[in-house]
Scaffold this motif. Structure first.
Motif, PDB file in Angstrom:
ATOM      1  N   ALA A  25     -42.806 -27.506  10.861  1.00 27.57           N
ATOM      2  CA  ALA A  25     -41.372 -27.637  11.144  1.00 27.57           C
ATOM      3  C   ALA A  25     -40.848 -28.961  10.604  1.00 27.57           C
ATOM      4  N   GLY A  26     -41.659 -30.001  10.675  1.00 27.68           N
ATOM      5  CA  GLY A  26     -41.266 -31.288  10.112  1.00 27.68           C
ATOM      6  C   GLY A  26     -41.119 -31.236   8.607  1.00 27.68           C
ATOM      7  N   LEU A  27     -42.034 -30.567   7.954  1.00 29.59           N
ATOM      8  CA  LEU A  27     -41.951 -30.427   6.495  1.00 29.59           C
ATOM      9  C   LEU A  27     -40.728 -29.602   6.092  1.00 29.59           C
ATOM     10  N   MET A  28     -40.452 -28.535   6.827  1.00 30.66           N
ATOM     11  CA  MET A  28     -39.323 -27.669   6.506  1.00 30.66           C
ATOM     12  C   MET A  28     -37.974 -28.340   6.788  1.00 30.66           C
ATOM     13  N   SER A  29     -37.924 -29.172   7.835  1.00 27.68           N
ATOM     14  CA  SER A  29     -36.654 -29.765   8.253  1.00 27.68           C
ATOM     15  C   SER A  29     -36.372 -31.122   7.617  1.00 27.68           C
ATOM     16  N   GLY A  30     -37.414 -31.778   7.140  1.00 23.72           N
ATOM     17  CA  GLY A  30     -37.255 -33.131   6.622  1.00 23.72           C
ATOM     18  C   GLY A  30     -37.497 -34.193   7.680  1.00 23.72           C
TER      19      GLY A  30
ATOM     20  N   GLY B 130     -35.077 -35.863  14.674  1.00 24.40           N
ATOM     21  CA  GLY B 130     -35.567 -34.993  15.733  1.00 24.40           C
ATOM     22  C   GLY B 130     -34.717 -33.771  15.975  1.00 24.40           C
ATOM     23  N   VAL B 131     -33.435 -33.830  15.674  1.00 22.83           N
ATOM     24  CA  VAL B 131     -32.559 -32.676  15.915  1.00 22.83           C
ATOM     25  C   VAL B 131     -33.016 -31.491  15.062  1.00 22.83           C
ATOM     26  N   ALA B 132     -33.169 -31.714  13.770  1.00 23.61           N
ATOM     27  CA  ALA B 132     -33.604 -30.629  12.875  1.00 23.61           C
ATOM     28  C   ALA B 132     -35.021 -30.175  13.214  1.00 23.61           C
ATOM     29  N   LEU B 133     -35.871 -31.098  13.620  1.00 22.16           N
ATOM     30  CA  LEU B 133     -37.242 -30.750  14.004  1.00 22.16           C
ATOM     31  C   LEU B 133     -37.245 -29.812  15.206  1.00 22.16           C
ATOM     32  N   VAL B 134     -36.488 -30.160  16.233  1.00 24.62           N
ATOM     33  CA  VAL B 134     -36.437 -29.313  17.435  1.00 24.62           C
ATOM     34  C   VAL B 134     -35.853 -27.940  17.107  1.00 24.62           C
ATOM     35  N   LEU B 135     -34.795 -27.903  16.298  1.00 21.19           N
ATOM     36  CA  LEU B 135     -34.235 -26.615  15.902  1.00 21.19           C
ATOM     37  C   LEU B 135     -35.259 -25.786  15.127  1.00 21.19           C
ATOM     38  N   GLY B 136     -36.011 -26.438  14.268  1.00 16.82           N
ATOM     39  CA  GLY B 136     -37.054 -25.742  13.521  1.00 16.82           C
ATOM     40  C   GLY B 136     -38.142 -25.201  14.436  1.00 16.82           C
ATOM     41  N   LEU B 137     -38.521 -25.980  15.429  1.00 15.63           N
ATOM     42  CA  LEU B 137     -39.540 -25.527  16.377  1.00 15.63           C
ATOM     43  C   LEU B 137     -39.049 -24.352  17.211  1.00 15.63           C
TER      44      LEU B 137
END
Length: 108
Positions: A14-19, A94-101
């Protein structure tokens, strides 16, 4: 930090996908439990040695407060470092990471 390899891999992906990049933290409760010893409480919400894996210790502190009956996954993402820039403005990390998760609709 998580206790399962499957969720650890999902967080990294999710980190790789979201940046919002992530890196697995140390999961070793048997090594870090002594950091929470207290003479007046069950445990203290601070580490004895400020140089000893504070992010991992924070995750272990959270873990000790999860009901033993809970069988689901959980993770601790330490956002204290990348949450702001030198000018005091927030980064939004963290916002994009949480959304990705959460696999939010339309994300990733």
């Amino acid at each position: 930090m998580t206790r399962t390899k499957a969720l650890e891999d999902r967080v990294v992906e999710a980190g790789l996908m979201s940046g919002d990049l992530t890196f697995p933290m140390l999961y070793a409760p048997e090594l870090l439990k002594k950091e929470f010893k207290s003479s007046v409480a069950d445990m203290k919400n601070s580490v004895a040695n400020r140089m000893n894996a504070q992010a991992s210790c924070a995750g272990h502190f959270i873990e000790t407060h999860i009901d033993e009956a809970y069988k689901g996954d959980w993770c601790h993402v330490d956002m204290a470092g990348p949450d702001s820039r030198n000018d005091g403005r927030a980064t939004g990390y963290g916002v994009a990471l949480v959304l990705g998760l959460c696999k939010a609709h339309g994300f990733c």
